[in-house]
Design a protein around this motif. Structure first.
Motif, PDB file in Angstrom:
ATOM      1  N   VAL A 208       0.851  -1.189   0.000  1.00 24.94           N
ATOM      2  CA  VAL A 208       0.000   0.000   0.000  1.00 24.94           C
ATOM      3  C   VAL A 208       0.884   1.236   0.000  1.00 24.94           C
ATOM      4  CG1 VAL A 208      -1.855  -1.151   1.266  1.00 24.94           C
ATOM      5  CG2 VAL A 208      -0.116   0.130   2.525  1.00 24.94           C
ATOM      6  N   ASN A 209       0.277   2.355  -0.338  1.00 25.74           N
ATOM      7  CA  ASN A 209       0.970   3.642  -0.295  1.00 25.74           C
ATOM      8  C   ASN A 209       0.596   4.353   1.006  1.00 25.74           C
ATOM      9  OD1 ASN A 209       2.061   3.323  -2.941  1.00 25.74           O
ATOM     10  ND2 ASN A 209       0.094   3.955  -3.807  1.00 25.74           N
ATOM     11  N   ILE A 210       1.550   4.422   1.945  1.00 22.56           N
ATOM     12  CA  ILE A 210       1.307   5.121   3.206  1.00 22.56           C
ATOM     13  C   ILE A 210       1.226   6.618   2.915  1.00 22.56           C
ATOM     14  CG2 ILE A 210       2.195   5.658   5.495  1.00 22.56           C
ATOM     15  CD1 ILE A 210       1.372   2.809   5.340  1.00 22.56           C
ATOM     16  N   SER A 211       0.094   7.224   3.238  1.00 22.80           N
ATOM     17  CA  SER A 211      -0.088   8.646   2.941  1.00 22.80           C
ATOM     18  C   SER A 211       0.079   9.517   4.170  1.00 22.80           C
ATOM     19  CB  SER A 211      -1.477   8.888   2.333  1.00 22.80           C
ATOM     20  OG  SER A 211      -2.493   8.479   3.234  1.00 22.80           O
ATOM     21  N   SER A 212      -0.015   8.924   5.360  1.00 20.01           N
ATOM     22  CA  SER A 212       0.072   9.727   6.574  1.00 20.01           C
ATOM     23  C   SER A 212       0.601   8.869   7.710  1.00 20.01           C
ATOM     24  CB  SER A 212      -1.303  10.294   6.936  1.00 20.01           C
ATOM     25  OG  SER A 212      -1.231  11.138   8.067  1.00 20.01           O
ATOM     26  N   LEU A 213       1.536   9.447   8.458  1.00 25.82           N
ATOM     27  CA  LEU A 213       2.135   8.776   9.614  1.00 25.82           C
ATOM     28  C   LEU A 213       2.250   9.832  10.703  1.00 25.82           C
ATOM     29  CD1 LEU A 213       3.254   5.905  10.154  1.00 25.82           C
ATOM     30  CD2 LEU A 213       5.510   6.754   9.490  1.00 25.82           C
ATOM     31  N   VAL A 214       1.664   9.592  11.879  1.00 28.71           N
ATOM     32  CA  VAL A 214       1.634  10.650  12.894  1.00 28.71           C
ATOM     33  C   VAL A 214       1.574  10.046  14.290  1.00 28.71           C
ATOM     34  CG1 VAL A 214      -0.894  10.856  12.813  1.00 28.71           C
ATOM     35  CG2 VAL A 214       0.471  12.790  13.595  1.00 28.71           C
ATOM     36  N   PHE A 215       2.305  10.665  15.222  1.00 31.11           N
ATOM     37  CA  PHE A 215       2.251  10.287  16.632  1.00 31.11           C
ATOM     38  C   PHE A 215       1.150  11.074  17.333  1.00 31.11           C
ATOM     39  CE2 PHE A 215       6.649   9.168  15.680  1.00 31.11           C
ATOM     40  CZ  PHE A 215       6.885   8.028  16.456  1.00 31.11           C
ATOM     41  N   SER A 216       0.652  10.528  18.445  1.00 27.83           N
ATOM     42  CA  SER A 216      -0.161  11.341  19.351  1.00 27.83           C
ATOM     43  C   SER A 216       0.783  12.264  20.108  1.00 27.83           C
ATOM     44  CB  SER A 216      -0.939  10.443  20.325  1.00 27.83           C
ATOM     45  OG  SER A 216      -0.034   9.668  21.098  1.00 27.83           O
ATOM     46  N   MET A 217       0.248  13.333  20.699  1.00 28.07           N
ATOM     47  CA  MET A 217       1.099  14.311  21.369  1.00 28.07           C
ATOM     48  C   MET A 217       1.839  13.719  22.562  1.00 28.07           C
ATOM     49  SD  MET A 217       1.391  17.214  19.917  1.00 28.07           S
ATOM     50  CE  MET A 217       2.025  18.195  21.264  1.00 28.07           C
ATOM     51  N   ASP A 218       1.254  12.689  23.196  1.00 27.64           N
ATOM     52  CA  ASP A 218       1.924  12.067  24.340  1.00 27.64           C
ATOM     53  C   ASP A 218       2.829  10.914  23.919  1.00 27.64           C
ATOM     54  OD1 ASP A 218       0.144  10.102  23.648  1.00 27.64           O
ATOM     55  OD2 ASP A 218      -1.100  10.282  25.444  1.00 27.64           O
ATOM     56  N   SER A 219       2.948  10.687  22.605  1.00 31.38           N
ATOM     57  CA  SER A 219       3.826   9.650  22.037  1.00 31.38           C
ATOM     58  C   SER A 219       3.421   8.234  22.436  1.00 31.38           C
ATOM     59  CB  SER A 219       5.290   9.888  22.436  1.00 31.38           C
ATOM     60  OG  SER A 219       5.727  11.153  21.985  1.00 31.38           O
ATOM     61  N   GLN A 220       2.200   8.049  22.900  1.00 24.45           N
ATOM     62  CA  GLN A 220       1.754   6.708  23.266  1.00 24.45           C
ATOM     63  C   GLN A 220       1.174   5.950  22.077  1.00 24.45           C
ATOM     64  OE1 GLN A 220      -0.798   6.447  26.668  1.00 24.45           O
ATOM     65  NE2 GLN A 220       0.523   7.713  27.958  1.00 24.45           N
ATOM     66  N   PHE A 221       0.766   6.684  21.034  1.00 24.46           N
ATOM     67  CA  PHE A 221       0.148   6.038  19.885  1.00 24.46           C
ATOM     68  C   PHE A 221       0.777   6.531  18.579  1.00 24.46           C
ATOM     69  CE2 PHE A 221      -3.047   6.252  23.247  1.00 24.46           C
ATOM     70  CZ  PHE A 221      -3.446   4.918  23.334  1.00 24.46           C
ATOM     71  N   LEU A 222       0.723   5.673  17.567  1.00 24.42           N
ATOM     72  CA  LEU A 222       1.207   6.007  16.238  1.00 24.42           C
ATOM     73  C   LEU A 222       0.148   5.593  15.233  1.00 24.42           C
ATOM     74  CD1 LEU A 222       3.558   6.910  14.347  1.00 24.42           C
ATOM     75  CD2 LEU A 222       4.309   4.524  14.339  1.00 24.42           C
ATOM     76  N   CYS A 223      -0.238   6.524  14.377  1.00 24.98           N
ATOM     77  CA  CYS A 223      -1.309   6.282  13.408  1.00 24.98           C
ATOM     78  C   CYS A 223      -0.741   6.241  11.998  1.00 24.98           C
ATOM     79  CB  CYS A 223      -2.366   7.382  13.525  1.00 24.98           C
ATOM     80  SG  CYS A 223      -3.685   7.256  12.304  1.00 24.98           S
ATOM     81  N   ALA A 224      -1.225   5.295  11.191  1.00 25.95           N
ATOM     82  CA  ALA A 224      -0.803   5.174   9.798  1.00 25.95           C
ATOM     83  C   ALA A 224      -2.020   5.002   8.910  1.00 25.95           C
ATOM     84  CB  ALA A 224       0.133   3.980   9.624  1.00 25.95           C
ATOM     85  N   SER A 225      -2.102   5.837   7.862  1.00 26.23           N
ATOM     86  CA  SER A 225      -3.172   5.687   6.884  1.00 26.23           C
ATOM     87  C   SER A 225      -2.554   5.516   5.500  1.00 26.23           C
ATOM     88  CB  SER A 225      -4.115   6.894   6.896  1.00 26.23           C
ATOM     89  OG  SER A 225      -3.437   8.051   6.429  1.00 26.23           O
ATOM     90  N   SER A 226      -3.350   4.986   4.579  1.00 29.70           N
ATOM     91  CA  SER A 226      -2.824   4.674   3.253  1.00 29.70           C
ATOM     92  C   SER A 226      -3.902   4.911   2.211  1.00 29.70           C
ATOM     93  CB  SER A 226      -2.363   3.209   3.215  1.00 29.70           C
ATOM     94  OG  SER A 226      -3.479   2.346   3.385  1.00 29.70           O
ATOM     95  N   ASN A 227      -3.665   4.385   1.003  1.00 30.32           N
ATOM     96  CA  ASN A 227      -4.665   4.514  -0.057  1.00 30.32           C
ATOM     97  C   ASN A 227      -5.747   3.452   0.057  1.00 30.32           C
ATOM     98  OD1 ASN A 227      -2.808   2.492  -0.641  1.00 30.32           O
ATOM     99  ND2 ASN A 227      -3.027   2.716  -2.850  1.00 30.32           N
ATOM    100  N   THR A 228      -5.725   2.655   1.120  1.00 30.57           N
ATOM    101  CA  THR A 228      -6.806   1.696   1.353  1.00 30.57           C
ATOM    102  C   THR A 228      -7.825   2.315   2.300  1.00 30.57           C
ATOM    103  OG1 THR A 228      -5.803   0.678   3.302  1.00 30.57           O
ATOM    104  CG2 THR A 228      -5.095  -0.154   1.147  1.00 30.57           C
ATOM    105  N   GLU A 229      -8.854   1.548   2.628  1.00 28.05           N
ATOM    106  CA  GLU A 229      -9.924   2.072   3.481  1.00 28.05           C
ATOM    107  C   GLU A 229      -9.614   1.908   4.965  1.00 28.05           C
ATOM    108  OE1 GLU A 229     -10.408  -2.221   2.817  1.00 28.05           O
ATOM    109  OE2 GLU A 229     -10.097  -0.505   1.470  1.00 28.05           O
ATOM    110  N   THR A 230      -8.497   1.292   5.324  1.00 21.33           N
ATOM    111  CA  THR A 230      -8.196   1.009   6.731  1.00 21.33           C
ATOM    112  C   THR A 230      -7.112   1.930   7.279  1.00 21.33           C
ATOM    113  OG1 THR A 230      -8.695  -1.328   6.304  1.00 21.33           O
ATOM    114  CG2 THR A 230      -7.608  -0.800   8.373  1.00 21.33           C
TER     115      THR A 230
END
Length: 410
Positions: A208-230
């Protein structure tokens, strides 16, 4: 994660993310058409804009006064811009320019970087350690870590086998997340040492093509989105041997069997088996569209925000204790009058459980944004007010001063 900026065919818009129910438009400009880059300096009135009409020119504005502070032109098209309270970074395909944000002077030009057609780079928002990360190779996943304060290369990190697709620092600049063009594995490294801390598997079935990668401000979580629906949300935690013994279930037994088997498997295979899976997931109503995510605290509760290229902002709840499937709470239209567009399913959603609210209300789970380094306290809601002076680096940019930036002629 306190305000949202969008570029449109007619100009750009800035929104405050201080409420889930309402979307507050802070500013709208129609002076420059076809804006494809608009970056706001946190919650201040400083914005940097690049238009398709002049893709080699960067315009810096004080939107509250409606004045242009300065503009710079470069030898090729601007692909991305990153800024914090100390540095402003401009990335073109084969060069990176580092400006001092106090007076906009060009401090350093990193020439002959590997071809970077997407303008991939990341800058720590914490100005105390203005680390910059960018690809060190066009064919492998090497990351160059550059110190934007000392203007020297810190180290190179062999992060992936294939070319890089996404880079993101956490809020303090102590961690760096990366993904390759395959998009199957996401890794987190310590900064400035470059040691691998975490490895998450997004999926094995398809690239997949990862379009977004971001931490939460407290660095406890990491989010990844792509060109898929998940959308995948990973939790950054180390499992220790001090946790309670698992009940003797079939799944627990099989898990221990797999764990024991990793001792006898080749490193590549055992590594795949021991990687952590997503803590929480979101299934979007659309796929194939470019999107950007943020993990934000709004009204003391954590939320996942997803903005799509068709002009919508989706807000999902996030249970920081149990994870699981996140529920869509609101859908806002960004291209209308600035008012929200109700989702038809909104009235069908059950109220957020009390246990969830009690969990996230604890300060240990979600620290106040006012305590986060390099972050403004007003949450973007004050329409471009001056950032408190103590939050700036030495020699603050006085955005309420007529002489905030000397006239620059390029």
């Amino acid at each position: 994660c306190s305000s949202l900026a969008i570029g449109t065919t007619t100009g750009y818009r800035l929104f405050s993310l201080s409420s889930v129910e309402q979307l507050d438009q802070v500013h709208e400009s129609n002076e420059i058409p076809d804006v494809y880059i608009v970056e706001r300096l946190f919650s201040s009135s400083l914005v940097v804009v690049v238009s398709h009409a002049k893709p080699q020119q960067m315009n810096v504005y004080h939107f509250k006064k409606g004045t242009e502070i300065c503009n710079y032109s470069y030898s090729s098209n601007i692909l991305s811009i990153r800024l914090n309270r100390q540095r402003l970074v401009v990335c073109v395909e084969e060069s990176i320019y580092i400006h001092n944000i106090k007076d906009m002077k060009l401090l350093k030009t990193i020439l002959d970087t590997p071809p970077n057609t997407t303008g991939l780079c990341a800058l720590s928002i914490n100005h105390a350690n203005s680390y910059l990360a960018y690809p060190g190779s066009a064919t492998s996943g090497e990351i160059v870590l550059y110190d934007g304060n000392t203007l020297k290369t810190s180290c190179t990190i062999p992060a992936h086998d294939g070319p890089l697709a996404a880079l993101a620092f956490n809020s303090t600049g102590s961690k760096l997340a990366s993904a390759s063009e395959k998009g199957t594995v996401i890794r987190v490294f310590s900064i400035p040492g470059g040691q691998k801390l975490y490895e998450f598997r997004r999926g094995m079935k398809r690239y997949v093509n990862i379009s977004s990668l971001v931490f939460s401000m407290d660095s406890q979580f990491l989010c990844a989105s792509s060109n898929t629906e998940t959308v995948h949300i990973f939790k950054l935690e180390h499992l220790t041997d001090s946790r309670p013994e698992e009940p003797p279930t079939w799944s627990g037994y099989m898990g221990k069997m797999f764990q024991a088997a990793t001792n006898y498997l080749p490193a590549q295979v055992s590594g795949m088996m021991s990687q952590d899976r997503a803590f929480a997931t979101v299934r979007l109503n659309i796929s194939g569209q470019r999107n950007i995510c943020a993990l934000s605290t709004i009204q003391k509760l954590p939320w996942l925000l997803v903005t799509t290229s068709d002009g919508h902002l989706y807000i999902y709840n996030l249970d920081p204790q149990d994870g699981g499937e996140c529920v869509l709470i609101k859908n806002h239209s960004l291209l209308g009058s600035g008012k929200m567009e109700e989702n038809k399913e909104n009235d069908l959603q059950p109220p957020v459980p009390q246990s969830y609210a009690a969990t996230v209300a604890r300060q240990s789970t979600v620290p106040s944004t006012s305590t986060m380094p390099g972050y403004s306290e007003d949450g973007g809601a004050l329409r471009g007010e001056v950032i408190p002076e103590h939050e700036f680096a030495t020699g603050p940019v006085c955005l309420d001063d007529e002489n905030e930036f000397p006239p620059v002629s390029i």
